[in-house]
Write a protein that holds these residues in place. Sequence first.
Motif, PDB file in Angstrom:
ATOM      1  N   ARG A 319     -14.435  46.328  97.458  1.00 19.92           N
ATOM      2  CA  ARG A 319     -15.272  45.322  96.797  1.00 19.92           C
ATOM      3  C   ARG A 319     -14.493  44.297  95.984  1.00 19.92           C
ATOM      4  N   ALA A 320     -13.185  44.424  95.957  1.00 14.30           N
ATOM      5  CA  ALA A 320     -12.360  43.462  95.218  1.00 14.30           C
ATOM      6  C   ALA A 320     -11.014  43.354  95.909  1.00 14.30           C
ATOM      7  N   ALA A 321     -10.713  42.186  96.445  1.00 15.94           N
ATOM      8  CA  ALA A 321      -9.479  42.016  97.204  1.00 15.94           C
ATOM      9  C   ALA A 321      -8.996  40.580  97.078  1.00 15.94           C
ATOM     10  N   GLY A 322      -7.868  40.296  97.713  1.00 15.01           N
ATOM     11  CA  GLY A 322      -7.342  38.935  97.640  1.00 15.01           C
ATOM     12  C   GLY A 322      -6.208  38.722  98.617  1.00 15.01           C
ATOM     13  N   PHE A 323      -5.816  37.471  98.765  1.00 15.55           N
ATOM     14  CA  PHE A 323      -4.713  37.113  99.647  1.00 15.55           C
ATOM     15  C   PHE A 323      -4.165  35.748  99.236  1.00 15.55           C
ATOM     16  N   THR A 324      -2.997  35.406  99.763  1.00 15.97           N
ATOM     17  CA  THR A 324      -2.384  34.108  99.537  1.00 15.97           C
ATOM     18  C   THR A 324      -2.509  33.292 100.810  1.00 15.97           C
ATOM     19  N   ALA A 325      -2.814  32.010 100.656  1.00 17.56           N
ATOM     20  CA  ALA A 325      -3.030  31.157 101.826  1.00 17.56           C
ATOM     21  C   ALA A 325      -2.320  29.817 101.648  1.00 17.56           C
ATOM     22  N   HIS A 326      -2.099  29.146 102.784  1.00 20.34           N
ATOM     23  CA  HIS A 326      -1.459  27.836 102.773  1.00 20.34           C
ATOM     24  C   HIS A 326      -2.330  26.846 103.547  1.00 20.34           C
ATOM     25  N   GLY A 327      -2.281  25.601 103.118  1.00 19.87           N
ATOM     26  CA  GLY A 327      -3.056  24.560 103.776  1.00 19.87           C
ATOM     27  C   GLY A 327      -3.981  23.856 102.808  1.00 19.87           C
ATOM     28  N   THR A 328      -5.018  23.239 103.334  1.00 26.59           N
ATOM     29  CA  THR A 328      -5.994  22.563 102.493  1.00 26.59           C
ATOM     30  C   THR A 328      -7.057  23.556 102.036  1.00 26.59           C
ATOM     31  N   ALA A 329      -7.833  23.155 101.050  1.00 30.17           N
ATOM     32  CA  ALA A 329      -8.931  24.008 100.593  1.00 30.17           C
ATOM     33  C   ALA A 329      -9.910  24.269 101.729  1.00 30.17           C
ATOM     34  N   GLU A 330     -10.136  23.254 102.541  1.00 27.46           N
ATOM     35  CA  GLU A 330     -11.046  23.408 103.673  1.00 27.46           C
ATOM     36  C   GLU A 330     -10.514  24.427 104.673  1.00 27.46           C
ATOM     37  N   ASP A 331      -9.188  24.408 104.898  1.00 24.43           N
ATOM     38  CA  ASP A 331      -8.576  25.378 105.806  1.00 24.43           C
ATOM     39  C   ASP A 331      -8.792  26.805 105.303  1.00 24.43           C
ATOM     40  N   VAL A 332      -8.575  26.985 104.002  1.00 23.24           N
ATOM     41  CA  VAL A 332      -8.676  28.311 103.397  1.00 23.24           C
ATOM     42  C   VAL A 332     -10.107  28.841 103.512  1.00 23.24           C
ATOM     43  N   LEU A 333     -11.070  28.016 103.150  1.00 24.40           N
ATOM     44  CA  LEU A 333     -12.463  28.446 103.197  1.00 24.40           C
ATOM     45  C   LEU A 333     -12.914  28.714 104.626  1.00 24.40           C
ATOM     46  N   ALA A 334     -12.421  27.912 105.567  1.00 27.82           N
ATOM     47  CA  ALA A 334     -12.773  28.137 106.976  1.00 27.82           C
ATOM     48  C   ALA A 334     -12.235  29.484 107.455  1.00 27.82           C
ATOM     49  N   SER A 335     -11.031  29.841 107.014  1.00 32.82           N
ATOM     50  CA  SER A 335     -10.454  31.123 107.431  1.00 32.82           C
ATOM     51  C   SER A 335     -11.256  32.295 106.868  1.00 32.82           C
ATOM     52  N   ILE A 336     -11.775  32.132 105.665  1.00 31.24           N
ATOM     53  CA  ILE A 336     -12.606  33.198 105.059  1.00 31.24           C
ATOM     54  C   ILE A 336     -13.904  33.364 105.850  1.00 31.24           C
ATOM     55  N   LYS A 337     -14.534  32.268 106.176  1.00 33.75           N
ATOM     56  CA  LYS A 337     -15.793  32.335 106.919  1.00 33.75           C
ATOM     57  C   LYS A 337     -15.577  32.993 108.282  1.00 33.75           C
ATOM     58  N   ARG A 338     -14.463  32.632 108.954  1.00 29.53           N
ATOM     59  CA  ARG A 338     -14.183  33.249 110.257  1.00 29.53           C
ATOM     60  C   ARG A 338     -13.970  34.747 110.122  1.00 29.53           C
ATOM     61  N   ALA A 339     -13.223  35.146 109.096  1.00 31.44           N
ATOM     62  CA  ALA A 339     -12.925  36.558 108.903  1.00 31.44           C
ATOM     63  C   ALA A 339     -14.170  37.361 108.547  1.00 31.44           C
TER      64      ALA A 339
END
Length: 341
Positions: A319-339
């Motif tokens: 219920r609580a996690a995290g990761f580091t990402a690179h790119g634009t904010a839109e890229d990051v949010l898109a990757s979360i939605k896909r996952a």
Amino acid sequence: MSDNHVGVDAPAAVRDCGAMGSDYAAAADLLRAATDVTLLGHVNPDADALGSALALALALKKLGKRTRVSFGSPDTVPEVLRGLDSDGLLVPACDVPAAPATLVVLDCGSDRRLGPLIDRVAATRAAGGRVLVIDHHVGTPRFGTDHILDDTAVATAVLVLALLDELDVPLDPAIATCLYAGVLTDTGFFRRATGATHRIAARLLDAGVDAEELSRRFDEHPFAWLRMLATVLGRAELVPEAAGGRGLVHTTVHLSDMVGVTIDDVEGVVDLVRSSSEAEVAAVAKELEPGVWTVSLRAVGDVDVRAVAVSLGGGGHRRAAGFTAHGTAEDVLASIKRALG
């Protein structure tokens, strides 16, 4: 060189909180025999990582050991956690021995979480030293020589408390405060606490923790935090169809939002975002530097955000996690939605 997975019962005082199935006696023997111990937490240490390391270091100091505590990055300790280092045991990463004789790694779901200090593990093992790994994350690999691993424990601090009992080191206010900080924060300020958690908290309070003062440290922020919060919450978005229809609420914290505040001041934003009743998942992406983001994920239902984080190169808990990402904010949010799917 042995590869001992620590494996018997924990002391009864913490047994109900998940600290079971580990050979605390073997770990205690290892530490009793040591004369110089280096303790490391993960990069960007939280209260559980830093509190667990400092509590154990303080206890070992009582036993006459030379101790030091460090972490890979950043260079400074979060302001809210500085008061935990009552004896000045924290040292910069550059002062960590190249191959410590005895190394204790705490609250690291993998050796990668040590960041630039990851090489100390291999160097210690190559030199014939011992590496004790103490952790409560799911799936933590055995990258040491000795291990206390229990993914049912609410915090690494609980495992350290069990080890202190095995070492027969009595609690004092400084040690208890370090442990309490870890339990307090890793249970979401007792939102995810069990009866056993509260029994442990009571024991720590009885040892001299000033709970009101400690809680105040986590609650206080500079005035600029209010302006940052207004901006960040103002751009929050709800995606009802995400996570199989369970819903996602997300926002971003840009470098330009953090005038007068630090990255530590924005850590709690995800818990405010999570309060949305229309979504079971919350995500906050915080910009560390241009194009580099640290993402916090939270779930209030049956969504496993750890699996999401792992798929994106991170880790954590269900219920609580995290990761580091690179790119634009839109890229990051898109990757979360896909996952999330």
